[in-house]
Design an enzyme around this catalytic site. Structure first.
Site, PDB file in Angstrom:
ATOM      1  N   GLY A 111     -72.309 -10.208 -53.924  1.00 53.43           N
ATOM      2  CA  GLY A 111     -72.999 -10.698 -52.722  1.00 53.43           C
ATOM      3  C   GLY A 111     -73.954 -11.832 -53.027  1.00 53.43           C
ATOM      4  CG  LEU A 112     -75.954 -11.846 -56.080  1.00 55.48           C
ATOM      5  CD1 LEU A 112     -76.342 -11.506 -57.515  1.00 55.48           C
ATOM      6  CD2 LEU A 112     -77.210 -11.856 -55.197  1.00 55.48           C
ATOM      7  N   GLY A 113     -73.049 -15.081 -53.719  1.00 61.72           N
ATOM      8  CA  GLY A 113     -72.487 -16.420 -53.503  1.00 61.72           C
ATOM      9  C   GLY A 113     -71.603 -16.914 -54.625  1.00 61.72           C
ATOM     10  CB  SER A 115     -66.435 -17.141 -53.273  1.00 61.65           C
ATOM     11  OG  SER A 115     -67.190 -17.274 -52.105  1.00 61.65           O
ATOM     12  CG  ASP A 157     -72.689 -18.328 -48.971  1.00 59.58           C
ATOM     13  OD1 ASP A 157     -73.725 -18.189 -48.290  1.00 59.58           O
ATOM     14  OD2 ASP A 157     -72.018 -17.357 -49.372  1.00 59.58           O
TER      15      ASP A 157
END
Ligand code: MEV
Length: 323
Positions: A111-113, A115, A157
């Protein structure tokens, strides 16, 4: 175009959403912070026309002709990476094969970006083979790459991994987006990964359904979220971490009402508050992923979460960069 180099490395920071996830997809403001955990992507030119990823988490290869011929789409982790590499090379009118090495300082799916950071670093690294590096172009291409992950990315993001720092982000009418750098003073965060993995696209689609089924309720949540986010801009500016903490908790409650939190994320938030946090909330799409907290005694919190992957994060100021 002929590449000028045979190998190149770029890196991009991971991120947290401090305020406003999900509602940002529907035009509300969000605050994001780039953190000092990076993803490095090295590309080197092969003497065939294959893309090959071979590292700790991903092992896969494909020939470029397969991408072109088969309307390439599958659900492996490598799909957006290969397609993004292909699209970036096409921009330089090149069809070279690449070895792609990815090295992440945080787990994928936390969940920390990750991608957007992989895409930005990959695009920057490939562009650098041809001698060009333009943050705006990298942002636009990273946004296209995010569309391979879920259909309606807000662009938040890609924006934060490219710019670094702390920003307020608002999607207006694509391709226009408001990206406003914010003062962040000495802000530091404690990040606790729940260990629960989730698929961002599925959670974003669930929220879309909730919005369609209950438009009035969603609108009410979205307006509350906007209020919280705008108050948070002031709190950040004034270094008012007590207020910032309360706003984080309120944002968490909203996300809980939206159904994107999990029991474990709620427990982590509660435990953080019982152990001296000024505020805590889930971050990102939810359904798992991570919790962020702020605290005066950061080490006390770290000790509390020893059984988790937890760390203290400083703000990254650079964004994507060639190494
Ligand atoms: C995911 O990191 C953030 C979401 O708001 C989706 C998006 O902004 O595209 C859930």
């Amino acid at each position: 175009m002929k590449p000028l180099k045979i190998s190149s490395t770029a890196s991009a920071p991971c991120k947290v959403i401090l305020f406003g996830e999900h509602f940002v997809v529907y035009g509300k403001p969000a605050i994001l912070a780039a953190i000092d955990k990076r993803i490095h992507v090295n590309v080197s030119i092969r003497n065939d026309t294959k893309f090959v990823i071979n590292n700790k988490d991903i092992h896969d290869e494909i020939s470029i002709s397969n991408i072109i011929e088969s309307n390439y789409k599958h659900d492996k982790l490598s799909y957006p990476i290969f397609l993004t590499a292909y699209n970036t090379l096409r921009g330089f009118d090149s069809r070279v094969g690449l070895d792609i090495k990815i090295d992440s300082q945080v787990p994928f799916g936390s969940g920390l970006g990750t991608s957007a950071a992989v895409s930005a670093a990959l695009i920057a690294s490939i562009s650098n083979l041809f001698g060009s590096f333009n943050k705006h172009q990298i942002f636009l291409q990273t946004l296209e790459a995010e569309k391979l992950i879920h259909a309606t990315p807000s662009g938040a993001d890609p924006a934060i991994t490219v710019t670094g720092g702390v920003i307020m982000f608002r999607k207006t009418k694509e391709p226009d987006m408001l990206i406003m750098p914010l003062e962040y003073n000495d802000l530091r965060l404690i990040i606790i990964y729940s260990g629960e993995n989730r698929i961002t696209g599925d959670i974003v689609n669930n929220v879309k359904r909730i919005r369609e089924d209950n438009p009035k309720l969603f609108e009410m949540f979205a307006n509350k979220n906007e209020e919280i986010t705008l108050d948070a801009v002031q709190a950040l500016r004034n270094k008012d971490y007590n207020s910032l903490g309360s706003l984080m908790l309120r944002n968490h409650e909203l996300l809980k009402s939206l159904g994107v939190s999990t029991r474990r994320l709620d427990e982590i938030v509660e435990k953080a508050m019982q152990n001296g946090a000024l505020g805590a909330k889930m971050t990102g799409a939810g359904g798992g992923g991570s919790v962020i907290a702020i605290a005066e005694d950061e080490n006390r919190l770290l000790n509390t979460f020893q059984e988790y992957y937890a760390f203290i994060a400083n703000i990254d100021k650079d964004g994507v960069r060639v190494e």
